[in-house]
Design an enzyme around this catalytic site. Structure first.
Site, short mmCIF file in Angstrom:
data_model
loop_
_atom_site.label_atom_id
_atom_site.label_comp_id
_atom_site.label_asym_id
_atom_site.label_seq_id
_atom_site.Cartn_x
_atom_site.Cartn_y
_atom_site.Cartn_z
N GLU A 173 -45.12 -20.35 29.89
CA GLU A 173 -44.10 -20.67 28.88
C GLU A 173 -44.32 -20.08 27.49
OE1 GLU A 173 -43.09 -24.80 28.79
OE2 GLU A 173 -42.39 -24.79 30.85
N GLU A 372 -42.36 -25.13 38.26
CA GLU A 372 -42.36 -26.53 37.81
C GLU A 372 -40.95 -27.07 37.90
OE1 GLU A 372 -44.08 -27.40 33.96
OE2 GLU A 372 -45.66 -25.91 34.25
C1 BGP Z 1 -43.81 -27.91 30.89
C2 BGP Z 1 -45.28 -27.65 30.83
C3 BGP Z 1 -46.12 -28.60 31.61
C4 BGP Z 1 -45.58 -30.00 31.71
C5 BGP Z 1 -44.08 -30.09 31.77
C6 BGP Z 1 -43.51 -31.48 31.60
O1 BGP Z 1 -43.19 -27.33 29.81
O2 BGP Z 1 -45.57 -26.36 31.35
O3 BGP Z 1 -47.42 -28.52 31.13
O4 BGP Z 1 -46.19 -30.90 30.92
O5 BGP Z 1 -43.46 -29.25 30.83
O6 BGP Z 1 -43.52 -31.86 30.26
P1 BGP Z 1 -44.06 -33.24 29.79
O7 BGP Z 1 -45.43 -33.36 30.36
O8 BGP Z 1 -44.10 -33.22 28.35
O9 BGP Z 1 -43.13 -34.25 30.32
#
Ligand code: BGP
Length: 474
Positions: A173, A372
């Site tokens: 990201e 993800e």
């Molecule tokens: C993405 C990241 C992850 C993860 C996810 C969910 O942007 O790559 O590391 O954390 O988001 O976000 P959060 O954990 O803040 O809910």
């Protein structure tokens, strides 16, 4: 889905390993991020303050429990797991001559454990895990020397895993840094260890340089990883949120297009063999100097990625003409009245994923993998240790349904689905445990209580069946 479709999940070192000072690990940027909440942003402190909680220090103790956790992933039938390697375990300060063997050994153990169950490791080399020393002594990605340190670390790791790991992700990201936006402290911190509000000088230029140097590091890494083993497959992961226009007023449509486009310039650079001219022109207009050299051109030519990783959680609606409100979402737009939101204000939009897959595939024609996707929710463990998370099943089912349509009806090339946080772990944006994503519940609470035991949720068994039927039964 095709027989070889990869089914699994995605995790990141700083959100679950813990053991932040064990076996020679150095302090990394996220070790200074305190626990926050939905309405309380995380703080990024300069030193470790005794009265504050730092969730990365313990994580969910994956460092000591990886065997148990991988066994649970295997039980679900995973054929792939995306992990990240924490740079600060391999080079604790970032600028050492020799790597920390104990850090390498830990990841050897994890990878061996995955291979034991025939789980294909997909390894992210940078998931918000920069050694803090590179920020304090070198100014992070503002300094090109850091690109060289990164490449040295990449070489060490890729060489160590030759023959065992084939899929590499250079960055997670990096697109959240862009000079067109007023970036938040959060995004500049997680990617570069710096707070936007404390940047001195031309902020737009600083963001542009960080974004450029990370892109350059990414393409240089592609060549390096290929040179080590031509069989390696290298991608980069982008966090993408399609931006919709608020209505059909042409100016709103144009603005939405521009908002969406912003997330793609680095991907353009990594696929076209050159840094995009439109971005260079934009910098010229803004009088921004990113320090690009003529030698750099060659690195872009040689460093094209093989696949694109997409992190998708939500879509967004661009701010419209005359917008004066204050209801801006985390993704920089406004809420969509046609979509439900999760409790953290993220719009739930499965069709947005089909749209994004189409958009990205038509633009690049490269294989894509969902690296993800998932739903953060405050799950409740009952007295009999069951967790009824039907809402998570609904979420994943709806998104998988749209991926299926994108593959079968729209003919996009998507070769896997990795659900984010298959085991509950620390939230990156808020630092909470309460924002749970997992198919596996972890007994750990935001106040630090809990014995870290693992329990399968209802979704665990549902996903197990999805994998068993290769996506036929959703
Ligand atoms: C993405 C990241 C992850 C993860 C996810 C969910 O942007 O790559 O590391 O954390 O988001 O976000 P959060 O954990 O803040 O809910």
């Amino acid at each position: 889905m095709k027989e070889c479709f990869l089914w699994g999940g995605s995790i990141a070192a700083h959100q679950l390993e813990g053991a932040w000072q064990e076996d020679g690990k150095g302090p990394a940027i996220m070790d200074y991020a305190t626990a926050g909440a939905y309405d309380t942003p995380r703080e990024y402190t300069k030193t470790i303050e005794l009265d504050k909680r730092y969730p990365s220090h313990e994580g969910i103790d994956f460092y000591h429990r990886y065997k148990e956790d991988i066994q649970l992933f295997a039980q679900m039938g995973f054929t792939s797991l995306r992990i990240s390697i924490d740079w600060s375990r391999i080079y604790p300060r970032g600028d050492e001559q020799e790597p920390n063997q104990k850090g390498l050994q830990f990841y050897q153990n994890v990878v061996d454990e995955l291979l034991k169950y025939r789980i294909e490791p997909i390894v992210t080399l940078y998931h918000f895990e920069m050694p803090m020393h590179l920020v304090t002594a070198y100014q992070s990605w503002l300094n090109r020397e850091v690109v060289d340190f990164y490449l040295k670390y990449v070489k060490t790791v890729v060489t160590a895993f030759q023959g065992k790991v084939k899929y590499w992700v250079t960055f997670n990201e990096m697109n959240h840094i862009d000079p067109q936006t007023e970036a938040s402290d959060m995004f500049t911190y997680i990617l570069a260890g710096m707070k936007y509000s404390e940047l001195k000088g031309n902020r737009k230029e600083i963001l542009a340089i960080i974004g450029y140097n990370m892109t350059l590091a990414g393409v240089k890494a592609v060549k390096l990883i290929k040179d080590i083993d031509a069989n390696n497959r290298i991608g980069c992961v982008f966090g993408l949120t399609p931006s919709y226009p608020y209505n059909c007023d042409p100016i709103n449509v144009l603005n939405a297009f521009k908002d969406m486009d912003r997330d793609f310039y680095q991907l353009d650079a990594m696929t076209a063999g050159k840094f995009p001219l439109y971005k260079l022109k934009e910098y010229e207009n803004l009088k921004i100097n990113i320090g690009m050299t003529s030698e750099d051109e060659k690195f872009f030519e040689e460093g094209k990625i093989d696949f694109i990783g997409i992190n998708y959680y939500s879509s967004s609606v661009s701010k419209y003409k005359g917008y004066e409100g204050e209801d801006e979402t985390l993704f920089g737009g406004v809420q969509n009245p046609y979509c439900e939101q999760n409790k953290w204000g993220w719009a739930i939009d499965p069709i947005g994923l089909r749209y994004l897959l189409n958009y990205t595939y038509r633009r690049y024609g490269l294989p894509m993998i969902i690296t993800e996707n998932g739903l953060g929710s405050n799950d409740v463990k009952n007295a009999d240790n069951t967790i009824h998370d039907d809402y998570r099943i609904e979420y994943v089912k709806a998104h998988l349904g749209q991926i299926k349509k994108a593959i079968t009806e729209d003919h996009v090339d998507c070769f896997g689905y990795l659900m984010w946080g298959p085991i509950d772990l620390v939230s990156a944006t808020t630092g909470e445990m309460k924002k749970r994503y997992g198919f596996i519940y972890v007994d750990k609470n935001d106040d630090g209580t809990g014995d870290l035991s693992r329990y399968p949720k209802d979704s665990f068994y549902w996903y197990q069946n999805v994998i068993k039927t290769n996506g036929k039964d959703l």
